[in-house]
Motif scaffolding. Structure first.
Motif, mmCIF file in Angstrom:
data_model
loop_
_atom_site.group_PDB
_atom_site.id
_atom_site.type_symbol
_atom_site.label_atom_id
_atom_site.label_comp_id
_atom_site.label_asym_id
_atom_site.label_seq_id
_atom_site.Cartn_x
_atom_site.Cartn_y
_atom_site.Cartn_z
ATOM 1 N N PHE A 46 -16.601 -39.896 29.545
ATOM 2 C CA PHE A 46 -17.767 -40.211 28.722
ATOM 3 C C PHE A 46 -18.984 -39.477 29.285
ATOM 4 C CE2 PHE A 46 -14.861 -43.739 28.999
ATOM 5 C CZ PHE A 46 -14.684 -44.142 27.682
ATOM 6 N N TYR A 102 -15.690 -49.068 23.216
ATOM 7 C CA TYR A 102 -16.513 -48.814 24.397
ATOM 8 C C TYR A 102 -17.993 -48.827 24.031
ATOM 9 C CZ TYR A 102 -17.439 -44.040 22.780
ATOM 10 O OH TYR A 102 -17.861 -42.953 22.046
ATOM 11 N N VAL A 125 -20.098 -47.559 31.733
ATOM 12 C CA VAL A 125 -19.421 -47.664 30.456
ATOM 13 C C VAL A 125 -18.592 -48.942 30.469
ATOM 14 C CG1 VAL A 125 -17.500 -46.211 31.256
ATOM 15 C CG2 VAL A 125 -17.833 -46.544 28.819
ATOM 16 N N ALA A 173 -11.812 -39.634 20.439
ATOM 17 C CA ALA A 173 -12.089 -38.770 21.588
ATOM 18 C C ALA A 173 -12.144 -37.308 21.149
ATOM 19 C CB ALA A 173 -11.016 -38.960 22.655
ATOM 20 N N THR A 225 -17.318 -38.710 23.856
ATOM 21 C CA THR A 225 -16.145 -39.207 24.583
ATOM 22 C C THR A 225 -15.122 -38.084 24.619
ATOM 23 O OG1 THR A 225 -16.575 -41.364 23.617
ATOM 24 C CG2 THR A 225 -14.444 -41.053 24.688
#
Length: 615
Positions: free
Chosen positions: A99, A208, A112, A305, A87
């Motif tokens: 992503f 996610y 996603v 991330a 990510t």
């Protein structure tokens, strides 16, 4: 015995003839010798078994027992569970996220799912775009061991295969450092997916999953969007995980890269994102390395991330004489591409809570109209840096943080020796000074380095293009020493997240420097003293006999480093940590704070407030 990589094109051209002659000669002149391990034939009683552990301990030279017959090559397994998931920050950090992942087969309904609750009954769906890619995997036997050929040249300079072996036998410093035999690659068609979530809410933690309804779906990961300017946030910085495929089954380097990130995220506790300054893998062409690192790091890649700068190894071919694979980095990381420039990576920028981050691509060194001198950064990227930072300042950015791979200042040799960096040093350091960059986060030299606040000087005055700024400092209530309103730039390099280390070559004396790095024989004692004076902290924590005669170790370090950055309005604290402990021996991995400093941009406001309070 001769090890090393053959030119693949040349090898293919002579392979059949070579094998015929080698087999005939072997049958006529020599008894057959079979492999001791891997997927080849069993060892006959007449050939002694190789005691890998004993030979490794007594320091004997690696001398594999060879098989005349190449072990059967196992097929690359099909994997349609979404894998190599990462990510990445891509776009407006308050409302967007990127992503990417891989599967063996194509799933046209890939997407996603993003959820605020983590239950996914409220999930937003975003379609993914699939791209067919050719991935190259090292040949392995049925046990998962890599297959190598021992090759030497005959009197005519043609390659001759003496036999085969696998890394089941591998051991020793020479092997660890990369002195292995020839390996063939198998090309496999796979699919790389890219998706981007949009219209998200700021300052929000999201969950996610990636995958497809017609195929498989990943476990849940998470990321956090940015908030308002001035709101506190935290990120971790590590670099040069650089795992080598030939050590995967010997001393797995990807495990150390994964554990470094694990320890960093645990230490930071609530990091908003992770920043990696390049050399994710050792050989970009060998897909096994990407798989190994991404899958071992998977739980931690999916915790926050990532921001990733491209390193030179992230475009490297298996054969050094082949052209770099300039698309590989962007296949594996869904990062922005500025000016449509993909060259072993890309350059881009983003804002997070009012801090402007600028990711450079120091692989921009291919000869072109834009870059006739093959500098680490070409003219178009250099002009973009200026325009991008000036725009950020106009938009109110209080902090500017550069991140890139090849260092301008470090305690090892690359910063003063890499030709493409030297060609751009004066121009780039002058621009950094002019744009009032606060921090420059680096990689490439596997050594701890942290400079004082540096300002630019022209080359005619000093080879380093830097002098130490005279900055007022103050110790805060938290015990951290802050630089108050510095005009210069602090350059930070947190050693490595992997196992390959470089020595602090400037602290071993001039004679040692000239011996291990002859290209730096122009440096005088005065030069060395000046260069060392630029650093507030640095060194190489690994202790090894390898550094007595070399700048590099044997890819065997159990010491890794990372940094944690905390930003709160006009204050920033940088803390460097050190991890120790051997994963192979099940040693406890310990984390120690080894350096910290702060930068304060609102010292004058604080002094005025204190004066008002006193009145």
């Amino acid at each position: 015995m001769h090890f090393g990589l053959l030119n693949k094109k040349r090898f293919t051209a002579v392979f059949i003839a070579t094998m015929i002659f080698a087999m005939i000669g072997s049958l006529l002149l020599n008894p057959v010798v079979f492999a001791a391990g891997g997927g080849g034939p069993a060892v006959p009683d007449s050939v002694p078994e190789l005691d890998v552990e004993e030979n490794s301990e007594d320091g004997s030279e690696f001398d594999p027992v060879l098989s005349e017959t190449k072990p059967d090559v196992a097929e690359v397994p099909v994997n349609n569970q979404p894998n190599r998931i990462i990510t990445t920050i891509n776009g407006d950090t308050s409302s967007e996220m990127g992503f990417s992942w891989y599967t063996s087969d194509l799933f046209e309904d890939a997407k996603v799912w993003v959820s605020k609750t983590g239950e996914f009954d409220d999930a937003l769906e975003f379609d993914a775009e699939a791209k067919e890619v050719a991935s190259s995997y090292g040949e392995r036997d049925e046990n998962g061991n890599y297959i190598f050929a021992e090759v030497e040249e005959d009197a005519e300079g043609e390659p001759v295969i003496n036999g085969y072996y696998t890394d089941a036998q591998a051991y020793g410093d020479e092997w660890m450092s990369g002195d292995h035999g020839h390996i063939e690659l198998t090309d496999v068609t796979e699919y790389s997916y890219k998706a981007k979530a949009e219209d998200l809410e700021p300052n929000t933690t999201y969950h996610y999953r990636v995958g497809s309804e017609s195929g498989e779906v990943s476990e849940s990961g998470q990321f956090k969007t940015s908030g308002e300017k001035g709101e506190p946030f935290k990120f971790v910085h590590y670099t040069d995980t650089q795992n080598a495929f030939w050590n995967e089954n010997v001393r797995n380097e990807a495990a150390y890269g994964a554990d470094t990130l694990k320890q960093a995220l645990e230490t930071a506790e609530d990091a908003d994102f992770t920043l990696h300054t390049g050399d994710v893998v050792e050989v970009a062409e060998v897909e096994d390395e990407w798989v190994d690192l991404y899958e071992q790091s998977r739980p931690y890649f999916m915790q926050a991330a990532m921001v990733v700068a491209p390193g030179n190894h992230d475009e490297n071919a298996l054969d050094d004489s082949d052209d770099p694979l300039t698309e590989k980095f962007n296949e594996h990381a869904n990062v922005p591409v500025t000016n449509e420039a993909v060259s072993g990576g890309s350059y881009y920028s983003f804002d997070y809570n009012g801090v402007h981050f600028v990711t450079l691509n120091t692989n921009d060194n291919k000869k072109s109209e834009d870059n006739p001198d093959e500098k680490a950064i070409g003219e178009e990227q250099m002009e973009w840096i200026r325009e991008d930072v000036e725009k950020a300042r106009k938009n109110g950015a209080e902090w500017i943080v550069l991140n890139y791979h090849k260092p301008l200042y470090s305690k090892s040799y690359h910063s003063l020796q890499d030709e493409d960096v030297q060609k751009v040093r004066e121009e780039l350091t002058a621009l950094i000074d002019e744009l009032d960059i606060d921090l420059a986060l680096q990689g490439h030299d596997h050594v701890i380095s942290r400079t004082h606040s540096l300002t630019h000087v022209p080359t005619e005055e000093n080879f380093s293009n830097a002098e130490v700024e005279d900055v007022k400092t103050q110790v805060g209530e938290n015990g951290v020493e802050y630089m108050e309103e510095p005009d210069g730039t602090v350059y930070v390099l947190p050693n490595t997240g992997g196992t390959k280390e470089y020595d602090d070559v400037y602290s071993k004396g001039l004679e040692h420097l000239h011996e291990v790095r002859p290209d730096l024989d122009w440096m005088s004692q005065e030069d060395m003293d000046h260069y060392n004076s630029l650093f507030g902290f640095g060194g190489q924590p690994q202790e090894t006999d390898a550094f007595e005669e070399s700048h590099s170790n044997n890819r065997d370090s159990s010491t890794q480093n990372f940094a944690v950055y905390e930003v709160d309005g006009g204050e920033m604290i940088v803390r460097m940590y050190q991890i120790s402990g051997d994963l192979e021996s099940d040693d406890e991995r310990t984390v120690e704070l080894i350096d910290e400093f702060g930068i304060s941009k609102d010292a004058e406001d604080k002094e005025a407030q204190e004066s008002d309070d006193a009145a």
